[in-house]
Enzyme design. Structure first.
Site, PDB file in Angstrom:
ATOM      1  N   VAL A   1       8.568  -5.956   3.651  1.00 49.98           N
ATOM      2  CA  VAL A   1       7.712  -4.860   3.219  1.00 49.98           C
ATOM      3  C   VAL A   1       8.123  -3.618   3.998  1.00 49.98           C
ATOM      4  O   VAL A   1       8.381  -3.682   5.204  1.00 49.98           O
ATOM      5  CB  VAL A   1       6.224  -5.161   3.477  1.00 49.98           C
ATOM      6  CG1 VAL A   1       5.345  -4.010   2.984  1.00 49.98           C
ATOM      7  CG2 VAL A   1       5.811  -6.472   2.809  1.00 49.98           C
ATOM      8  N   CYS A   2       8.196  -2.497   3.295  1.00 43.08           N
ATOM      9  CA  CYS A   2       8.473  -1.209   3.932  1.00 43.08           C
ATOM     10  C   CYS A   2       9.801  -1.287   4.700  1.00 43.08           C
ATOM     11  O   CYS A   2      10.787  -1.805   4.183  1.00 43.08           O
ATOM     12  CB  CYS A   2       7.289  -0.836   4.821  1.00 43.08           C
ATOM     13  SG  CYS A   2       7.241   0.893   5.361  1.00 43.08           S
TER      14      CYS A   2
END
Length: 206
Positions: A97-98
């Site tokens: 994520v990210c």
């Protein structure tokens, strides 16, 4: 099925908790928070900590790995990078994520693949031989990357649907009442006012 969520100092909490809330609905699954050392790990606000119940050496064959991002992702932490390389050989899904995708890329796992990240990090990920894309969730083989922070919920639901079926994912979405109705339409650099985009760029951190 074991789901290992990596923790490291200065991670972003929602990057970890979004996938946790969604993927924990997988039938017969065990979710473990794992870090170099067991115990509390501080997030990027320095006011919130998650407890790692397992150390890296204790988790050797997870089925799913989730790597959250943060403003200073662990790109030069050889203990983390080495662990990722080791467990990736047996994972069914390796996800991020990210800016967690930068960690996967630094470990050499995304070389030549398509991936996404926080919009501020898309140029940086090119340095690792990755083809960046601004999509919210990207699948490339067993590698699943999500864009910035809140996209981890989308990634978790999408992966949940692939593994357990659409109905299971829809039920989880309903249970957590994930029905986004944001008060502003400024959730991407394409939509936000130019002055806001420049302000965020000037902050220099994801």
């Amino acid at each position: 099925m074991q789901i290992a969520i990596l923790l490291y100092d200065n991670f972003t909490a929602l990057d970890a908790i979004g996938p946790f809330q969604t993927l924990s609905a997988l039938p017969d699954s065990e979710v473990v928070f794992v870090a170099e050392e067991a115990g509390p790990v501080l997030d990027d606000t320095r006011t919130l900590s998650f407890v790692a119940t397992k150390e890296l050496r204790d988790v050797t064959r997870p089925d799913i790995v989730v790597v959250p991002g943060g403003p200073a992702p662990a790109l030069d932490n050889e203990a983390v990078l080495g662990w990722l390389r080791s467990v990736d050989s047996a994972t069914t899904w390796t996800t991020s994520v990210c800016t967690g995708s930068l960690i996967l890329a630094a470990a050499g796992l995304l070389n030549g693949r398509r991936a996404t990240s926080h919009w501020l990090a898309l140029e940086q990920i090119k340095q690792f031989g990755v083809e960046p894309t601004g999509q919210r969730v990207v699948f490339d083989g067993k590698y699943v990357t999500a864009a910035g922070v809140s996209a981890g919920i989308d990634m978790g639901l999408t992966l949940l649907g692939k593994i357990a079926g659409d109905e299971c994912a829809q039920a989880r979405q309903l249970l957590i009442e994930y029905d986004p109705q944001p008060p502003y339409d400024a959730g991407s650099p394409q939509k936000a006012p130019a002055s806001v985009v420049e302000m965020v760029r000037g902050q220099g951190a994801v």
